[in-house]
Design a protein around this motif. Structure first.
Motif, PDB file in Angstrom:
ATOM      1  N   CYS A  71       6.962   7.839  -2.371  1.00 35.11           N
ATOM      2  CA  CYS A  71       5.538   8.121  -2.225  1.00 35.11           C
ATOM      3  C   CYS A  71       5.307   9.591  -1.849  1.00 35.11           C
ATOM      4  O   CYS A  71       6.149  10.238  -1.251  1.00 35.11           O
ATOM      5  CB  CYS A  71       4.969   7.207  -1.144  1.00 35.11           C
ATOM      6  SG  CYS A  71       3.178   7.309  -0.966  1.00 35.11           S
ATOM      7  N   HIS A 124       7.421   2.602   1.557  1.00 35.62           N
ATOM      8  CA  HIS A 124       7.424   2.862   3.001  1.00 35.62           C
ATOM      9  C   HIS A 124       6.356   2.052   3.727  1.00 35.62           C
ATOM     10  O   HIS A 124       5.366   1.635   3.111  1.00 35.62           O
ATOM     11  CB  HIS A 124       7.243   4.354   3.288  1.00 35.62           C
ATOM     12  CG  HIS A 124       5.877   4.875   2.937  1.00 35.62           C
ATOM     13  ND1 HIS A 124       4.887   5.054   3.874  1.00 35.62           N
ATOM     14  CD2 HIS A 124       5.333   5.229   1.746  1.00 35.62           C
ATOM     15  CE1 HIS A 124       3.799   5.516   3.272  1.00 35.62           C
ATOM     16  NE2 HIS A 124       4.040   5.623   1.984  1.00 35.62           N
ATOM     17  N   CYS A 127       1.887   2.251   3.876  1.00 36.72           N
ATOM     18  CA  CYS A 127       1.582   3.087   2.704  1.00 36.72           C
ATOM     19  C   CYS A 127       0.080   3.092   2.411  1.00 36.72           C
ATOM     20  O   CYS A 127      -0.527   2.048   2.175  1.00 36.72           O
ATOM     21  CB  CYS A 127       2.362   2.589   1.494  1.00 36.72           C
ATOM     22  SG  CYS A 127       2.062   3.587   0.021  1.00 36.72           S
TER      23      CYS A 127
END
Ligand SMILES: [Zn+2]
Length: 229
Positions: A71, A124, A127
């Motif tokens: 990300c 993660h 997010c």
């Protein structure tokens, strides 16, 4: 004689376990990343060469040992959380760690042209892209819609499974990582081919932005692609 037999069996066990557990380049690459993550969590970072000599050496060519798709989140920097240096990892970062043709092309370049033996798909905790998709009502603004559209199937699956708000959020993050893996395997001809040839290993994980730890996410077994390129 008895001792000799024990020694022989011990020898066989050691040799065979060596064969069974002997990892290829992909396994070694994964070990390197996870060792780096342990150092990062322990606050015991390795000394990395980021000087002039290293830069000049790398200017002749790069040979990253892993590709990481993750990300854009500023709290998820792969070089830092895996404790790696210049020229070590080939990174594709997009909000929500989703892949489109351009991201797939980047992965293919890293795997086929730079010969990186490992692809790590890393989601993660907390997010924002997944959260935004969970809370999406109506048509999102601008190009964010393209990201939301990609993450939506994961959110729908997580909602179907049910649970508390936090549980659904967490499940959606994991489902999204699995969907990205699916996209990589279904929308690329090159990647499944390299996986089938044993030249590329694909793994997935979730980075905890609070503890710094990377936890592995189990992926469905890869089905060899019938497509060739
Ligand atoms: Zn994110």
């Amino acid at each position: 004689m008895k001792q000799f037999k024990i020694l022989i069996s011990l020898f066989i066990v050691v040799v065979f376990s060596g064969i069974v557990f002997a990892g290829g380049a992909g396994d070694e690459a994964l070990q390197k990343l996870m060792d780096g993550n342990k150092r990062y969590v322990a606050g015991n970072l390795a000394t990395k060469d980021i000087g002039d000599t290293k830069r000049k050496e790398l200017s002749k060519g790069q040979k990253p040992f892993a590709i990481v798709v993750t990300c854009s989140d500023s709290r998820v920097p792969p070089e830092i959380l895996f404790d790696q240096g210049l020229g070590d990892i080939f990174i594709i970062r997009v909000a929500g760690n989703v892949v489109d043709p351009i991201a797939l092309g980047s992965i293919e370049y890293g795997a086929e042209h730079l010969n990186a033996p490992l692809l790590f798909i890393l989601g993660h905790t907390n997010c924002g892209a997944v959260k935004a998709t969970l809370e999406a009502k109506g048509k999102p603004e601008g190009n964010i819609g393209a990201i939301v559209k990609k993450i939506m199937p994961a959110v729908e699956k997580a909602k179907k499974k049910g649970g508390t708000e936090d549980e659904i959020f967490e499940a959606a993050i994991k489902e999204n990582v699995k969907n990205v893996y699916d996209d990589v395997m279904k929308k690329s001809n090159i990647i499944p081919h390299l996986v089938g040839e044993g030249k590329l290993k694909i793994v997935a994980g979730e980075y905890d932005i609070t503890t710094g730890e990377v936890e592995m996410i189990e992926l469905p077994k890869a089905t060899p692609s019938k497509k060739t390129h």
